[in-house]
Design an enzyme around this catalytic site. Structure first.
Site, PDB file in Angstrom:
ATOM      1  CD  GLU A  26      -4.515 -22.447  26.199  1.00 51.06           C
ATOM      2  OE1 GLU A  26      -5.635 -22.358  26.689  1.00 51.06           O
ATOM      3  OE2 GLU A  26      -3.568 -21.747  26.743  1.00 51.06           O
ATOM      4  CE  LYS A 160      -0.843 -12.069  26.345  1.00 52.35           C
ATOM      5  NZ  LYS A 160      -1.444 -13.254  26.470  1.00 52.35           N
TER       6      LYS A 160
HETATM    7  N1  PSU Z   1      -2.211 -16.469  29.187  1.00 53.89           N
HETATM    8  C1  PSU Z   1      -2.307 -15.725  28.005  1.00 53.89           C
HETATM    9  N2  PSU Z   1      -3.427 -16.131  26.889  1.00 53.89           N
HETATM   10  C2  PSU Z   1      -4.370 -16.918  27.482  1.00 53.89           C
HETATM   11  C3  PSU Z   1      -4.116 -17.298  28.863  1.00 53.89           C
HETATM   12  C4  PSU Z   1      -3.198 -17.227  29.513  1.00 53.89           C
HETATM   13  O1  PSU Z   1      -1.275 -15.192  27.449  1.00 53.89           O
HETATM   14  O2  PSU Z   1      -5.248 -17.151  26.554  1.00 53.89           O
HETATM   15  C5  PSU Z   1      -5.083 -18.497  29.205  1.00 53.89           C
HETATM   16  C6  PSU Z   1      -4.831 -19.934  29.420  1.00 53.89           C
HETATM   17  O3  PSU Z   1      -5.607 -20.838  28.895  1.00 53.89           O
HETATM   18  C7  PSU Z   1      -4.504 -20.008  30.705  1.00 53.89           C
HETATM   19  C8  PSU Z   1      -5.568 -19.008  31.302  1.00 53.89           C
HETATM   20  O4  PSU Z   1      -4.489 -21.260  31.198  1.00 53.89           O
HETATM   21  O5  PSU Z   1      -5.726 -17.959  30.409  1.00 53.89           O
HETATM   22  C9  PSU Z   1      -5.552 -18.746  32.768  1.00 53.89           C
HETATM   23  O6  PSU Z   1      -6.404 -18.188  33.400  1.00 53.89           O
HETATM   24  P1  PSU Z   1      -6.601 -17.830  34.771  1.00 53.89           P
HETATM   25  O7  PSU Z   1      -5.731 -16.748  34.927  1.00 53.89           O
HETATM   26  O8  PSU Z   1      -7.838 -17.464  35.332  1.00 53.89           O
HETATM   27  O9  PSU Z   1      -6.211 -19.016  35.488  1.00 53.89           O
END
Ligand code: PSU
Ligand code: MN
Length: 307
Positions: A26, A160
């Site tokens: 990604e 996380k």
């Molecule tokens: N969790 C991490 N690092 C990240 C992300 C999630 O530890 O960089 C990123 C990933 O790309 C994930 C996105 O798909 O954040 C999720 O964002 P949201 O909570 O806005 O859906």
């Protein structure tokens, strides 16, 4: 024959044609998840790790409205360094394409595009999930629902602890997303080895993951994604005390600054990286490289069985 207008990088196109192992990667972690200038260096090391384990890396992102599977180094550099790179979930892909945007794809968008391109394995750091306060805010990452309908194995270190880990696991169950621990029955908490919850299943080898993916493909009507949760060894995790302190502080600042929605995850990640004086960054990098290595070995095992 795909759902998206995709341009393949040359090496990825050749590998897919020859049915050689390919690992999707990604770009949101590069553009929004890691601090500059380390982000570009780390992005290159992730690709290198995939290569060393015998697979071809396919980093996915959008450049000038064009979805690319297998960004070249100039494109990767652009998404790592340009201002105004959008964070793209699945719902954003169409309008971003139509407006010629530069964008980084989240786990949700990367999974959807990778699967459409015929890639079966994806490595990332941590998955999105159910946010704390979701009972009021409804903030649940589209990563979860997207994986319920997308046939791909995602290697990650769990989610996380900025999220509600228990609620995330419950939603994954409801949505029918498979979750297996890699040599563990505990769901990892990204920076920390143990996220505090049990798993029903553990697998011991890349071959077992490949066999699970093949079985899931044979149950197609019921087969969405498979999460392969790969914890850091205990002696490599972030000091749990530093972790808990940083998290509490980050959550308090989040509330104070009124940050909501898609800005929450990048905000908390940036807080961790600055508040731990780089310690969380080093851990974050180790996590991603370990996941890239495992994903590549899974892709190699899968292509050996398919061949
Ligand atoms: N969790 C991490 N690092 C990240 C992300 C999630 O530890 O960089 C990123 C990933 O790309 C994930 C996105 O798909 O954040 C999720 O964002 P949201 O909570 O806005 O859906
Ligand atoms: Mn969200």
């Amino acid at each position: 024959m795909t759902d998206f207008h995709i341009r393949h990088g040359r090496e990825v196109a050749e590998a897919l044609r020859a049915r050689r192992p390919v690992v999707a990667l990604e770009s949101t972690i590069v553009s929004h998840g890691l601090p500059r200038p380390d982000n570009l260096l780390v992005a290159r090391r992730i690709e290198q790790t995939v290569r060393e384990a015998g697979a071809v890396p396919a980093t996915i992102g959008m450049v000038g409205g064009q979805l690319v599977v297998g960004l070249d180094d100039a494109e990767l550099t652009r998404l790592a360094t340009a201002d105004g790179v959008a964070k793209l979930s699945v719902r954003d892909l169409a309008v971003a394409a139509a407006t010629g945007a530069d964008g980084a794809t989240t786990v949700a968008a990367t999974s959807a595009v990778a699967a459409a391109a015929g890639i079966g394995v994806f490595a990332t750091g941590g998955l999105g999930g159910v946010h704390r306060e979701a009972a009021q805010t409804f903030d649940e990452s589209a990563d979860l629902v997207t994986l319920s309908r997308t046939p791909i194995a995602v290697v990650c270190a769990g989610v996380k602890s900025i999220l509600d880990v228990g609620a995330t696991l419950e939603r994954l169950e409801t949505l029918g997303v498979g979750v297996v621990g890699y040599r563990t029955r505990r769901f990892p908490g990204f920076f920390v080895t143990d996220g505090g919850f049990d798993l029903d299943w553990s697998v011991d080898s890349p071959e077992q993951v490949a066999a699970t993916m093949a079985a899931r493909a044979g149950q197609r009507a019921h087969g969405g994604g498979l999460i392969v949760a790969n914890p850091l060894p205990v002696d490599e995790q972030l000091d749990p005390e530093l972790h808990d302190r940083t998290l509490a502080e980050g959550l308090a600042r989040l509330a104070r600054d009124g940050v909501t929605g898609k800005a929450v995850t990048p905000y908390l990640l940036a807080h961790f990286h600055s508040a731990t004086g780089g310690a969380s960054l080093a851990v974050n990098v180790r996590i991603i490289l370990r996941n890239a290595d495992l994903a590549a070995r899974i892709a190699v095992a899968a292509s050996a069985t398919a061949g």
